[in-house]
Structures are given as structure tokens and as C-alpha cells.
Design an enzyme around this catalytic site. Structure first.
Site, PDB file in Angstrom:
ATOM      1  CG  ASN A  61      -5.691  -0.724  -6.939  1.00 40.84           C
ATOM      2  OD1 ASN A  61      -7.137  -0.725  -6.422  1.00 40.84           O
ATOM      3  ND2 ASN A  61      -4.817  -1.203  -6.293  1.00 40.84           N
ATOM      4  CD  GLU A  63      -2.190  -4.336  -8.023  1.00 40.36           C
ATOM      5  OE1 GLU A  63      -1.908  -5.706  -7.791  1.00 40.36           O
ATOM      6  OE2 GLU A  63      -2.110  -3.661  -6.965  1.00 40.36           O
ATOM      7  CD  GLU A  74      -5.276   7.537  -6.342  1.00 45.90           C
ATOM      8  OE1 GLU A  74      -5.182   6.804  -6.989  1.00 45.90           O
ATOM      9  OE2 GLU A  74      -4.864   7.823  -5.287  1.00 45.90           O
ATOM     10  CB  CYS A 112       1.512   7.524  -6.255  1.00 43.50           C
ATOM     11  SG  CYS A 112       1.016   7.530  -8.056  1.00 43.50           S
TER      12      CYS A 112
END
Ligand code: THU
Length: 160
Positions: A61, A63, A74, A112
């Protein structure tokens, strides 16, 4: 009125049941998680994919101070795979999360909703299922197809 019921099936496996290939994917996703850029959430997610040509690619990930500008592990990984090999199917996606101590989180972390949408469209695009493995400290959940994680998806067919 009629009630429709949707059922999903998935396997609950242990680490000791992982194949050599799955262990390679886990190693790759774990290494990727250590490289996550997650200064805000401290939630370090790693993903790895095995492609039909045998390649293993990974991502984590990313950010951003403007929160919605970041991206989940993902999508970083699958978009990277599709950018690098647009015509090669993603056969398996493995996802794991490391805690602050560098240990696997106890429970497997499910992707998510936005990632599920992208994963499912990737399956439509490649015309074959993408197996999804969610790896926690004690167990591994295996979904035969990403679309199992997103019933009643909004697809490009709705736009026709
Ligand atoms: N995150 C992922 O990388 N994958 C998911 O499926 C859920 C959330 C990331 C996004 C953000 O960097 C952090 O985890 C906390 O939401």
C-alpha cells in the site's frame, strides 16, 4: 415477493498446507509489506501475484497526506501486473498484513470494496478466475475466484 439467497464457499487452510508455490508468493507478499508506505495508518499490506507466464510480482500500500490519493496493496500489484503484462492472466493473488512488530496479523485481512471491484473486473478482462489467498497468522482463507468476494458486481455490461 421472492427472496434470493447468495452463498459463497471458501477454504480455511493452515500455513502447513501451503504449497511451495504458495509459500513463494507469501514470501514475496511479506517482503513487499515491509516496504509499505503507510505513515498514517501504520497498516502494512503486502500482495503478490502469480501470473500465467510464471512471473511473481508484488506490491504494497502507498499512502498520501491527501488520504484518498493513496492506493491499496492489491490494486498497486494487480495494476502493475496488468501494466507490465497486459495479456497475461493473474492466476493467484495473495494478500497479507504485518503488524507494527512485523508479525502477521492474527486474522486474514479481506480486500476493501474498491479492490474487490478492480479484482473482479480483472477476471472479466482475462476471462479466467483469479484465486485469492488471504493469509493471517493462524489461517489462510482461499477463494477460488475474486468474484466470490463481490456478488452482484457492477460491471461494464451495465453500461451497454
Ligand atoms: N489497505 C490495503 O492496502 N488493502 C486493503 O484491502 C485494505 C486497506 C491499506 C490502505 C491504507 O493504506 C491502509 O491499508 C489502511 O486502510
Amino acid at each position: 415477493m421472492k427472496i434470493n439467497e447468495l452463498k459463497i464457499c471458501y477454504k480455511v487452510r493452515s500455513h502447513s498446507e501451503l504449497s511451495q508455490e504458495e509459500l513463494s508468493l507469501l514470501k514475496s507478499a511479506t517482503e513487499a509489506a515491509t516496504k509499505a508506505y503507510a505513515p498514517y495508518s501504520h497498516f502494512r499490506v503486502g500482495a503478490a501475484v502469480k501470473l500465467a507466464n510464471g512471473e511473481i510480482l508484488s506490491g504494497c500500500n502507498q499512502e498520501n497526506a491527501a488520504f484518498p490519493s493513496g492506493l491499496c496493496a492489491e490494486r498497486v500489484t494487480v495494476f502493475y501486473a496488468n501494466a507490465k503484462f497486459p495479456d497475461i492472466a493473474v492466476e493467484t493473488l495473495l494478500i497479507t498484513v504485518l503488524d507494527e512488530a512485523g508479525e502477521y496479523r492474527k486474522n486474514p485481512v479481506p480486500p476493501c470494496g474498491a479492490c474487490r471491484q478492480v479484482l473482479t473486473e480483472t477476471e472479466f478482462r482475462q476471462k479466467q478466475p483469479m484465486r485469492v489467498l488471504l493469509v493471517g497468522k493462524d489461517e489462510v482463507l482461499e477463494f477460488a475466484s475474486a468474484s466470490d468476494l463481490l456478488p452482484l458486481i457492477f460491471s461494464g455490461n451495465e453500461l451497454l
